[in-house]
Design a protein around this motif. Structure first.
Motif, PDB file in Angstrom:
ATOM      1  N   ALA A  42      -5.146   6.262   2.800  1.00 28.91           N
ATOM      2  CA  ALA A  42      -5.209   4.822   2.538  1.00 28.91           C
ATOM      3  C   ALA A  42      -3.863   4.258   2.110  1.00 28.91           C
ATOM      4  O   ALA A  42      -3.512   3.127   2.469  1.00 28.91           O
ATOM      5  N   ASN A  81      -4.694   1.228   5.559  1.00 29.15           N
ATOM      6  CA  ASN A  81      -5.124  -0.152   5.353  1.00 29.15           C
ATOM      7  C   ASN A  81      -6.221  -0.139   4.291  1.00 29.15           C
ATOM      8  O   ASN A  81      -7.395  -0.310   4.598  1.00 29.15           O
ATOM      9  N   PRO A  82      -5.830   0.067   3.024  1.00 31.32           N
ATOM     10  CA  PRO A  82      -6.849   0.211   1.978  1.00 31.32           C
ATOM     11  C   PRO A  82      -7.570  -1.096   1.684  1.00 31.32           C
ATOM     12  O   PRO A  82      -7.012  -2.178   1.858  1.00 31.32           O
ATOM     13  N   GLU A  83      -8.811  -0.956   1.257  1.00 30.95           N
ATOM     14  CA  GLU A  83      -9.547  -2.125   0.789  1.00 30.95           C
ATOM     15  C   GLU A  83      -8.925  -2.598  -0.515  1.00 30.95           C
ATOM     16  O   GLU A  83      -8.312  -1.818  -1.245  1.00 30.95           O
ATOM     17  N   PHE A  84      -9.119  -3.874  -0.813  1.00 30.26           N
ATOM     18  CA  PHE A  84      -8.563  -4.428  -2.041  1.00 30.26           C
ATOM     19  C   PHE A  84      -9.126  -3.699  -3.265  1.00 30.26           C
ATOM     20  O   PHE A  84      -8.406  -3.458  -4.240  1.00 30.26           O
ATOM     21  N   ALA A  85     -10.387  -3.308  -3.199  1.00 29.16           N
ATOM     22  CA  ALA A  85     -11.007  -2.571  -4.310  1.00 29.16           C
ATOM     23  C   ALA A  85     -10.272  -1.265  -4.557  1.00 29.16           C
ATOM     24  O   ALA A  85     -10.078  -0.857  -5.704  1.00 29.16           O
ATOM     25  N   THR A  86      -9.837  -0.610  -3.496  1.00 25.75           N
ATOM     26  CA  THR A  86      -9.078   0.641  -3.634  1.00 25.75           C
ATOM     27  C   THR A  86      -7.742   0.382  -4.302  1.00 25.75           C
ATOM     28  O   THR A  86      -7.325   1.122  -5.192  1.00 25.75           O
ATOM     29  N   ALA A  98       0.832  -1.209   0.000  1.00 25.63           N
ATOM     30  CA  ALA A  98       0.000   0.000   0.000  1.00 25.63           C
ATOM     31  C   ALA A  98       0.865   1.257   0.000  1.00 25.63           C
ATOM     32  O   ALA A  98       0.607   2.197  -0.757  1.00 25.63           O
ATOM     33  N   SER A 129      -8.323  11.102   1.044  1.00 27.79           N
ATOM     34  CA  SER A 129      -8.556   9.727   1.501  1.00 27.79           C
ATOM     35  C   SER A 129      -7.563   8.765   0.859  1.00 27.79           C
ATOM     36  O   SER A 129      -7.154   7.778   1.473  1.00 27.79           O
ATOM     37  N   LYS A 135      -8.360  -0.100  -7.980  1.00 27.03           N
ATOM     38  CA  LYS A 135      -8.678   1.176  -8.632  1.00 27.03           C
ATOM     39  C   LYS A 135      -7.419   1.998  -8.864  1.00 27.03           C
ATOM     40  O   LYS A 135      -7.235   2.588  -9.933  1.00 27.03           O
TER      41      LYS A 135
END
Length: 94
Positions: free
Chosen positions: A67, A73-78, A38, A63, A81
């Motif tokens: 992230a 701790n970003p979401e996998f979707a982030t 990340a 944001s 993207k």
């Protein structure tokens, strides 16, 4: 005794070419640490222009900074993207 002066090192300053970026991310992904991945994506996004990457990813700049920070701790979707916005693809290999 003389004091040693240090300055912060910023990987984003050294990511000048697409090859630099690919090699950097390959090394980070080989390590496998999610926080490091990340943070490295954050380095790449800053090298390319965080505002531009945030807009292309459909995310807010602030944001995205948060992230993709070392503490983020970003979401996998982030992550996906951001990779798409950077023109990168996630591949699986054996």
């Amino acid at each position: 005794m003389a004091k040693t002066k240090t300055i912060p090192w910023d990987a984003a300053e050294y990511l000048e070419t697409d090859e630099d970026i690919v090699r950097y991310l390959e090394a980070v992904f080989d390590d496998g640490d999610p926080a490091l991945i990340a943070a490295a994506l954050g380095d790449v996004a800053r090298a390319k222009g965080m505002s531009q990457i945030a807009q292309a990813a459909g995310l807010g700049r602030e944001s995205l900074y948060k992230a993709l920070s070392p503490e983020g701790n970003p979401e996998f979707a982030t992550v996906l993207k951001v990779m798409r916005a950077l023109g990168l693809k996630l591949k699986v290999a054996v």
